[in-house]
Design a protein around this motif. Structure first.
Motif, mmCIF file in Angstrom:
data_model
loop_
_atom_site.group_PDB
_atom_site.id
_atom_site.type_symbol
_atom_site.label_atom_id
_atom_site.label_comp_id
_atom_site.label_asym_id
_atom_site.label_seq_id
_atom_site.Cartn_x
_atom_site.Cartn_y
_atom_site.Cartn_z
ATOM 1 N N MET A 1 0.857 -1.206 0.000
ATOM 2 C CA MET A 1 0.000 0.000 0.000
ATOM 3 C C MET A 1 0.886 1.246 0.000
ATOM 4 N N PHE A 2 0.559 2.158 -0.883
ATOM 5 C CA PHE A 2 1.335 3.392 -0.962
ATOM 6 C C PHE A 2 0.699 4.441 -0.056
ATOM 7 N N SER A 3 1.507 5.207 0.641
ATOM 8 C CA SER A 3 1.004 6.282 1.489
ATOM 9 C C SER A 3 1.124 7.597 0.757
ATOM 10 N N LYS A 4 0.207 8.510 1.055
ATOM 11 C CA LYS A 4 0.256 9.828 0.436
ATOM 12 C C LYS A 4 1.415 10.626 1.014
ATOM 13 N N PRO A 5 2.090 11.435 0.188
ATOM 14 C CA PRO A 5 3.160 12.287 0.708
ATOM 15 C C PRO A 5 2.647 13.168 1.838
ATOM 16 N N LYS A 6 3.534 13.426 2.804
ATOM 17 C CA LYS A 6 3.133 14.194 3.967
ATOM 18 C C LYS A 6 2.606 15.570 3.585
ATOM 19 N N TYR A 7 3.218 16.211 2.595
ATOM 20 C CA TYR A 7 2.776 17.554 2.199
ATOM 21 C C TYR A 7 1.377 17.521 1.629
ATOM 22 N N LEU A 8 1.015 16.403 0.936
ATOM 23 C CA LEU A 8 -0.315 16.287 0.361
ATOM 24 C C LEU A 8 -1.357 16.116 1.455
ATOM 25 N N LEU A 9 -1.034 15.286 2.456
ATOM 26 C CA LEU A 9 -1.945 15.124 3.580
ATOM 27 C C LEU A 9 -2.160 16.446 4.306
ATOM 28 N N THR A 10 -1.077 17.207 4.470
ATOM 29 C CA THR A 10 -1.176 18.512 5.124
ATOM 30 C C THR A 10 -2.061 19.456 4.318
ATOM 31 N N LEU A 11 -1.879 19.444 2.991
ATOM 32 C CA LEU A 11 -2.677 20.310 2.130
ATOM 33 C C LEU A 11 -4.143 19.948 2.195
ATOM 34 N N ILE A 12 -4.440 18.642 2.172
ATOM 35 C CA ILE A 12 -5.826 18.198 2.245
ATOM 36 C C ILE A 12 -6.460 18.613 3.563
ATOM 37 N N ALA A 13 -5.719 18.411 4.659
ATOM 38 C CA ALA A 13 -6.229 18.778 5.984
ATOM 39 C C ALA A 13 -6.465 20.280 6.073
ATOM 40 N N PHE A 14 -5.507 21.072 5.552
ATOM 41 C CA PHE A 14 -5.644 22.533 5.588
ATOM 42 C C PHE A 14 -6.852 22.982 4.771
ATOM 43 N N SER A 15 -7.003 22.393 3.575
ATOM 44 C CA SER A 15 -8.107 22.778 2.698
ATOM 45 C C SER A 15 -9.450 22.486 3.347
ATOM 46 N N TYR A 16 -9.554 21.292 3.990
ATOM 47 C CA TYR A 16 -10.806 20.940 4.656
ATOM 48 C C TYR A 16 -11.109 21.927 5.773
ATOM 49 N N PHE A 17 -10.094 22.249 6.593
ATOM 50 C CA PHE A 17 -10.291 23.156 7.718
ATOM 51 C C PHE A 17 -10.651 24.548 7.238
ATOM 52 N N TYR A 18 -9.958 25.015 6.193
ATOM 53 C CA TYR A 18 -10.194 26.359 5.660
ATOM 54 C C TYR A 18 -11.620 26.474 5.144
ATOM 55 N N LEU A 19 -12.051 25.478 4.352
ATOM 56 C CA LEU A 19 -13.390 25.510 3.790
ATOM 57 C C LEU A 19 -14.449 25.364 4.870
ATOM 58 N N ASN A 20 -14.144 24.568 5.903
ATOM 59 C CA ASN A 20 -15.080 24.394 6.993
ATOM 60 C C ASN A 20 -15.316 25.702 7.730
ATOM 61 N N VAL A 21 -14.255 26.504 7.888
ATOM 62 C CA VAL A 21 -14.396 27.806 8.534
ATOM 63 C C VAL A 21 -15.266 28.727 7.677
ATOM 64 N N ILE A 22 -15.021 28.729 6.357
ATOM 65 C CA ILE A 22 -15.810 29.576 5.470
ATOM 66 C C ILE A 22 -17.290 29.236 5.572
ATOM 67 N N ALA A 23 -17.580 27.947 5.812
ATOM 68 C CA ALA A 23 -18.965 27.498 5.873
ATOM 69 C C ALA A 23 -19.730 28.079 7.051
ATOM 70 N N GLN A 24 -19.057 28.777 7.944
ATOM 71 C CA GLN A 24 -19.724 29.340 9.111
ATOM 72 C C GLN A 24 -19.935 30.845 9.013
ATOM 73 N N VAL A 25 -19.611 31.447 7.890
ATOM 74 C CA VAL A 25 -19.903 32.858 7.667
ATOM 75 C C VAL A 25 -20.831 32.974 6.467
ATOM 76 N N ALA A 26 -21.698 33.977 6.516
ATOM 77 C CA ALA A 26 -22.753 34.063 5.506
ATOM 78 C C ALA A 26 -23.192 35.497 5.293
ATOM 79 N N ILE A 27 -23.984 35.678 4.254
ATOM 80 C CA ILE A 27 -24.759 36.891 4.030
ATOM 81 C C ILE A 27 -26.217 36.458 3.933
ATOM 82 N N ILE A 28 -27.116 37.423 3.861
ATOM 83 C CA ILE A 28 -28.536 37.063 3.773
ATOM 84 C C ILE A 28 -28.974 36.962 2.318
#
Length: 228
Positions: A1-28
């Motif tokens: 089994m091949f593992s994902k490069p550490k930088y890719l895992l970090t990028l995926i985690a960062f992207s998920y967290f960043y987008l999750n934060v955006i999901a909590q701000v809104a306009i009407i």
């Protein structure tokens, strides 16, 4: 089994967290151009504020995305530029879920008519008035210091350049004087002639978000809020 490069895992985690934060701000989204904010989660409760078109606010995403709650708790800084609005100094109330348009439900805007560039610099304590409470930094030059987690900040904002259609947007110094530990990453959204520039900044233990709301006439709102 091949593992994902550490930088890719970090990028995926960062992207998920960043987008999750955006999901909590809104306009009407309301044809009337405003939505009533109510004291309690019911239509007969008294109105404590009116959210207007393109005004950014924070909403309780767990209730919103559960699809089972009609009235969603929201939070709004007590002035449009979040000056001296720390973590506990916000107006809270309720609006109907049908009036909420999360920023991340909008298409990311990448066209070149908007320019945004933030420059940071090492924090310089020289001639700064720093207030402490039990060795905890509570204010710098009389302002609530965003993102420092009670410590002396490592970086401060040196300048911000904004342009719309090559026309400079003035950024008053007061709007960068309380921002610390910032990075230069951002995501932009747009509705008609209004731009929303989203940033996540701060100490790893004291993250916060900024949404700059601008149009051709200048900065309409600087929404800043702690993200825990």
């Amino acid at each position: 089994m091949f593992s994902k490069p550490k930088y890719l895992l970090t990028l995926i985690a960062f992207s998920y967290f960043y987008l999750n934060v955006i999901a909590q701000v809104a306009i009407i989204k309301d044809e009337d151009g405003f939505t009533n904010v109510r004291y309690k989660p019911e239509s007969t409760s008294r109105v404590i504020y009116k959210l207007k078109t393109n005004e950014v606010f924070w909403f309780e995403q767990e209730d919103y995305y559960s699809q089972s709650v009609e009235w969603i708790m929201i939070s709004i800084p007590k002035n449009p530029f979040s000056i001296e609005c720390g973590a506990l100094d916000n107006l809270t109330g309720y609006i109907h879920r049908s009036r909420i348009q999360p920023l991340n439900s909008m298409k990311v805007y990448n066209k070149k008519d908007l320019k945004f560039m933030m420059k940071t610099a090492p924090f310089d304590e020289d001639n700064k008035i720093i207030d402490y409470q039990n060795n905890w930094v509570t204010a710098i030059n009389g302002l609530y210091p965003w993102g420092v987690n009670g410590e002396i900040p490592k970086t401060m904002v040196d300048s911000i350049e904004m342009k719309v259609d090559n026309v400079d947007i003035n950024v008053p110094k007061i709007l960068i004087a309380d921002l610390y530990e910032c990075n230069t990453q951002f995501v932009t959204y747009k509705t008609e002639q209004t731009y929303f520039i989203f940033q996540k900044n701060g100490h790893r233990l004291d993250p916060y978000i900024i949404v700059w709301v601008i149009n051709n006439n200048g900065i309409k709102q600087r929404f800043v809020m702690d993200y825990k």
